[in-house]
Design a protein around this motif. Structure first.
Motif: not given
Length: 122
Positions: A18-23, A108-114, A32-42, A94-99
Motif C-alpha cells: 500500500l502507499r499512504l499519502s498525506c497532503v 513550531r506547532v505539532r499537527y496530526r491528520g485524521q 517541517a518534521l514529517m512523521r508517520w505514527f500508527r496505533q493498533a487497538p490495545g 496510520y496518522h501523519c504528523y507535522a512539526d
C-alpha cells in the motif's frame, strides 16, 4: 488553516503493498518534521517513520526497515509511506504528523491528520 489529509489505507492480504499519502497545507513544508505514527487497538502508538525536510534525515522503526519507505513531494506538499511485504502486525490506524511553522508564525506547532486504516489479513 493547517490541514493534513491522509489517504491510501485499505484491507490487503499479507505480502501485499500500500502507499499512504498525506497532503498538507498551511505551513512551511520545507522546514517541517514529517512523521508517520500508527496505533493498533490495545497497543501503544508507535513512530513508524520520520523525515526531516530541512536536512533530509530519515528514520524507521526496526520492524519496518527494508519494507517501508517514507518520501515526499515538495511540489505537492505531500508525504508518502510506501509499505511493502505487509504483515498482519502492521494492522493499525496510520496518522501523519507535522512539526512545522504555520504560515506567518515563528513558533513550531505539532499537527496530526485524521488517520487512515490499514488492515492486513488473509
Amino acid at each position: 488553516q493547517v490541514q493534513l489529509l491522509e489517504s491510501g489505507g485499505a484491507l490487503v492480504q499479507p505480502g501485499g503493498s500500500l502507499r499512504l499519502s498525506c497532503v498538507t497545507s498551511g505551513f512551511t513544508f520545507s522546514t517541517a518534521l514529517m512523521r508517520w505514527f500508527r496505533q493498533a487497538p490495545g497497543k501503544e502508538r508507535e513512530l513508524v517513520a520520520a523525515i526531516s525536510m530541512d536536512n533530509g534525515t530519515i528514520s524507521y522503526i526496526d520492524s519496518v526497515k527494508g519494507r517501508f519507505t517514507i518520501s515526499t513531494d515538495s511540489a505537492k506538499n505531500t508525504v508518502y509511506l510506501q509499505m511493502n511485504s505487509l504483515k498482519p502486525e502492521d494492522t493499525a490506524v496510520y496518522h501523519c504528523y507535522a512539526d512545522a511553522f504555520p504560515f506567518g508564525s515563528t513558533f513550531r506547532v505539532r499537527y496530526r491528520g485524521q488517520g487512515t486504516q490499514v488492515t492486513v489479513t488473509s
